[in-house]
Scaffold this motif. Structure first.
Motif, mmCIF file in Angstrom:
data_model
loop_
_atom_site.group_PDB
_atom_site.id
_atom_site.type_symbol
_atom_site.label_atom_id
_atom_site.label_comp_id
_atom_site.label_asym_id
_atom_site.label_seq_id
_atom_site.Cartn_x
_atom_site.Cartn_y
_atom_site.Cartn_z
ATOM 1 N N SER A 276 -13.016 8.557 -1.108
ATOM 2 C CA SER A 276 -12.746 7.117 -1.133
ATOM 3 C C SER A 276 -11.254 6.859 -1.055
ATOM 4 N N TRP A 277 -10.919 5.649 -0.569
ATOM 5 C CA TRP A 277 -9.538 5.210 -0.416
ATOM 6 C C TRP A 277 -9.450 3.793 -0.957
ATOM 7 N N CYS A 278 -8.438 3.489 -1.749
ATOM 8 C CA CYS A 278 -8.396 2.136 -2.327
ATOM 9 C C CYS A 278 -6.974 1.709 -2.667
ATOM 10 N N VAL A 279 -6.834 0.391 -2.876
ATOM 11 C CA VAL A 279 -5.629 -0.180 -3.480
ATOM 12 C C VAL A 279 -6.070 -0.899 -4.754
ATOM 13 N N GLU A 285 0.983 -4.825 -10.926
ATOM 14 C CA GLU A 285 1.431 -3.687 -10.118
ATOM 15 C C GLU A 285 0.340 -3.264 -9.147
ATOM 16 N N TYR A 286 0.776 -2.865 -7.952
ATOM 17 C CA TYR A 286 -0.127 -2.392 -6.917
ATOM 18 C C TYR A 286 -0.012 -0.877 -6.783
ATOM 19 N N THR A 287 -1.162 -0.208 -6.693
ATOM 20 C CA THR A 287 -1.180 1.241 -6.540
ATOM 21 C C THR A 287 -2.229 1.621 -5.507
ATOM 22 N N ALA A 288 -1.854 2.459 -4.549
ATOM 23 C CA ALA A 288 -2.806 2.988 -3.576
ATOM 24 C C ALA A 288 -3.291 4.353 -4.078
ATOM 25 N N VAL A 293 -4.463 10.908 -6.187
ATOM 26 C CA VAL A 293 -2.995 10.809 -6.093
ATOM 27 C C VAL A 293 -2.605 9.333 -6.020
ATOM 28 N N PRO A 294 -1.796 8.845 -6.976
ATOM 29 C CA PRO A 294 -1.374 7.426 -6.937
ATOM 30 C C PRO A 294 -0.119 7.242 -6.096
ATOM 31 N N HIS A 295 -0.052 6.122 -5.407
ATOM 32 C CA HIS A 295 1.136 5.739 -4.638
ATOM 33 C C HIS A 295 1.542 4.341 -5.107
ATOM 34 N N GLN A 296 2.607 4.279 -5.890
ATOM 35 C CA GLN A 296 3.071 2.989 -6.403
ATOM 36 C C GLN A 296 3.637 2.167 -5.252
ATOM 37 N N LEU A 297 3.198 0.903 -5.138
ATOM 38 C CA LEU A 297 3.638 0.057 -4.034
ATOM 39 C C LEU A 297 4.703 -0.927 -4.508
ATOM 40 N N PRO A 298 5.702 -1.200 -3.659
ATOM 41 C CA PRO A 298 6.854 -2.025 -4.075
ATOM 42 C C PRO A 298 6.616 -3.521 -3.944
ATOM 43 N N PHE A 299 5.505 -4.016 -4.489
ATOM 44 C CA PHE A 299 5.194 -5.435 -4.392
ATOM 45 C C PHE A 299 4.904 -5.987 -5.788
ATOM 46 N N THR A 300 5.337 -7.224 -6.013
ATOM 47 C CA THR A 300 5.081 -7.875 -7.303
ATOM 48 C C THR A 300 4.357 -9.205 -7.140
ATOM 49 N N LYS A 301 4.330 -9.741 -5.944
ATOM 50 C CA LYS A 301 3.684 -11.023 -5.707
ATOM 51 C C LYS A 301 2.172 -10.892 -5.858
ATOM 52 N N HIS A 302 1.539 -11.916 -6.418
ATOM 53 C CA HIS A 302 0.087 -11.945 -6.512
ATOM 54 C C HIS A 302 -0.483 -12.399 -5.166
ATOM 55 N N GLU A 321 -1.630 -7.367 3.542
ATOM 56 C CA GLU A 321 -1.564 -8.719 2.960
ATOM 57 C C GLU A 321 -1.960 -9.656 4.088
ATOM 58 N N ALA A 322 -3.146 -10.262 3.980
ATOM 59 C CA ALA A 322 -3.797 -10.872 5.132
ATOM 60 C C ALA A 322 -3.128 -12.150 5.623
ATOM 61 N N ASP A 323 -2.447 -12.899 4.761
ATOM 62 C CA ASP A 323 -1.862 -14.166 5.204
ATOM 63 C C ASP A 323 -0.767 -13.944 6.237
ATOM 64 N N ASN A 324 0.083 -12.946 6.008
ATOM 65 C CA ASN A 324 1.192 -12.662 6.927
ATOM 66 C C ASN A 324 1.013 -11.357 7.694
ATOM 67 N N MET A 325 -0.138 -10.710 7.500
ATOM 68 C CA MET A 325 -0.430 -9.439 8.168
ATOM 69 C C MET A 325 0.605 -8.358 7.830
ATOM 70 N N MET A 326 1.123 -8.401 6.616
ATOM 71 C CA MET A 326 2.111 -7.407 6.191
ATOM 72 C C MET A 326 1.400 -6.157 5.677
ATOM 73 N N PRO A 327 1.641 -4.980 6.285
ATOM 74 C CA PRO A 327 0.997 -3.754 5.798
ATOM 75 C C PRO A 327 1.446 -3.428 4.371
ATOM 76 N N LEU A 328 0.474 -3.091 3.529
ATOM 77 C CA LEU A 328 0.774 -2.683 2.160
ATOM 78 C C LEU A 328 0.815 -1.168 2.042
ATOM 79 N N PHE A 329 -0.192 -0.510 2.620
ATOM 80 C CA PHE A 329 -0.220 0.959 2.592
ATOM 81 C C PHE A 329 -1.238 1.436 3.614
ATOM 82 N N SER A 330 -0.958 2.604 4.208
ATOM 83 C CA SER A 330 -1.873 3.211 5.170
ATOM 84 C C SER A 330 -2.164 4.644 4.772
ATOM 85 N N PHE A 331 -3.442 5.024 4.877
ATOM 86 C CA PHE A 331 -3.852 6.404 4.689
ATOM 87 C C PHE A 331 -4.188 6.984 6.062
#
Length: 370
Positions: A276-279, A285-288, A293-302, A321-331
């Protein structure tokens, strides 16, 4: 059939192993060539995209230059016309100053000359001529008579605003592309933990503190607060958007159907095993997660909407992040060994701050694989 001597058997095995080694080497060369081909194709695609964006920028800059040049020409014409009017006013002021000086001198002379009637008569005539000239100049030099073409300016603003709306409607470009991969999914109530409530349309899940009396299906999660989709996908590209507005704790991802569902093992948590793969979002805090293995993501906005892209041809799982199509993390998952299901965890109540549902923003209709 006579038995082979040990030496013959060894030689036969040696030949077989060499063939197998050569086959693997040949496949390795093919894989390396394919890797090089993909890199070259990707580079060419990116270069073409950059060129197109540069062409768009060039067209917009040229159009801006032409538009500004027209506005500047009109501005210069209006300023020049006002300069001419101001110059005429200055000339008139100089003439009035001379008349004032002459009249002051005349008044001084009238004290010494006895015959003043003819002098005053002459001055009165001059004053009337001056007043007529001043009135004529003031009527001709009305500042409001010179103006910009406001109708044209408003039309330019309207056209540029329409252009802006058009550009905004086409960007981000990835939004339209990813939307074309949208695949409708529904949550499987028979997999949901007993403390999860699935909506009648099977498109949302929320947590309840009361454990529901549900049959203990083999596929039902009994410890972790998970639910997976009925539909699984094994080829093509698929995209889903999940509404997490107001949530303070959630986990979203994709999973193999063989994902463990019973017991307290860490593998039963999304992203903790290899299947499985998840965020995860928890305490701001966001973690992938994948493979524990955790990957801490540099985002604080809800974020309100999270997109999940699953691409079988690329072996890719991407969170967006679907509103602006900003990638958060890729596996870069490589080759998937099983079909993939959407997996959701709405999280516990989190001290009363996490009671809202997670909602799947389904497409109006399923989209075929591209």
């Amino acid at each position: 059939m006579c038995d082979l001597f040990p030496q013959d058997m060894l030689e036969k095995n040696l030949v077989s192993l060499k063939k197998q080694r050569d086959s693997v080497k040949h496949r390795l060369k093919k894989l390396a060539a394919r890797q090089s081909e993909i890199t070259k194709k990707s580079t060419a695609i990116k270069e073409n995209v950059v060129r197109k964006y540069q062409e768009i920028q060039t067209v917009l800059e040229e159009d801006l230059r032409i538009t500004l040049s027209h506005l500047e020409m009109e501005e210069r014409a209006a300023v020049s016309a006002l300069d001419g009017l101001m110059e005429r006013n200055c000339v008139l002021i100089q003439e009035l100053e001379r008349d004032l000086a002459r009249l002051s001198l005349t008044l001084e002379q009238s004290d010494a000359e006895p015959d003043t009637m003819s002098l005053f008569s002459h001055c009165e005539l001059d004053n009337k001529e001056t007043a007529d000239r001043v009135l004529d100049v003031l009527n001709q030099l009305d500042p409001s008579s010179v103006s910009l073409d406001e109708a044209k300016a408003n039309q330019i603003l309207s056209l540029t605003n329409s252009m802006l709306h058009l550009v905004c409607s086409q960007t981000p470009i990835m939004k339209k592309l990813l939307k074309s991969y949208s695949s409708e999914v529904h949550l499987d109530p028979e997999t949901a933990h007993p403390k999860l409530i699935i909506s009648p349309k099977s498109d949302s899940v929320s947590y309840t503190d009361t454990c529901q009396n549900l049959p203990d299906q083999p596929g039902r999660f009994d410890i972790t607060l998970n639910v997976i989709s009925m539909q699984g996908f094994s080829f093509g590209r698929h995209y889903w958007e999940i509404d997490v507005t107001g949530k303070t704790y959630w986990e979203l991802g994709v999973t193999y159907p063989s994902f463990p569902r019973k017991g307290t093992s860490e593998d039963c948590w999304l992203g903790r095993g290899d299947g499985s793969w998840c965020v995860e979002f928890f305490d701001g805090e966001y973690t992938a997660w994948h493979g524990g293995v955790p990957h801490q993501l540099p985002f604080t906005k809800h974020f309100c909407r999270i997109g999940i892209l699953c691409s079988f041809p690329a072996g890719l799982v991407t969170f967006i992040e679907a509103d602006n199509m900003m990638p958060l993390f890729s596996f870069c998952a490589g080759t998937f060994s099983e079909c993939l299901h959407l997996a959701l965890c709405p999280g516990h109540d989190h001290s009363g701050t996490n009671s809202g549902p997670i909602v799947i923003c389904n497409a109006s209709s399923p989209t075929s694989d591209l």
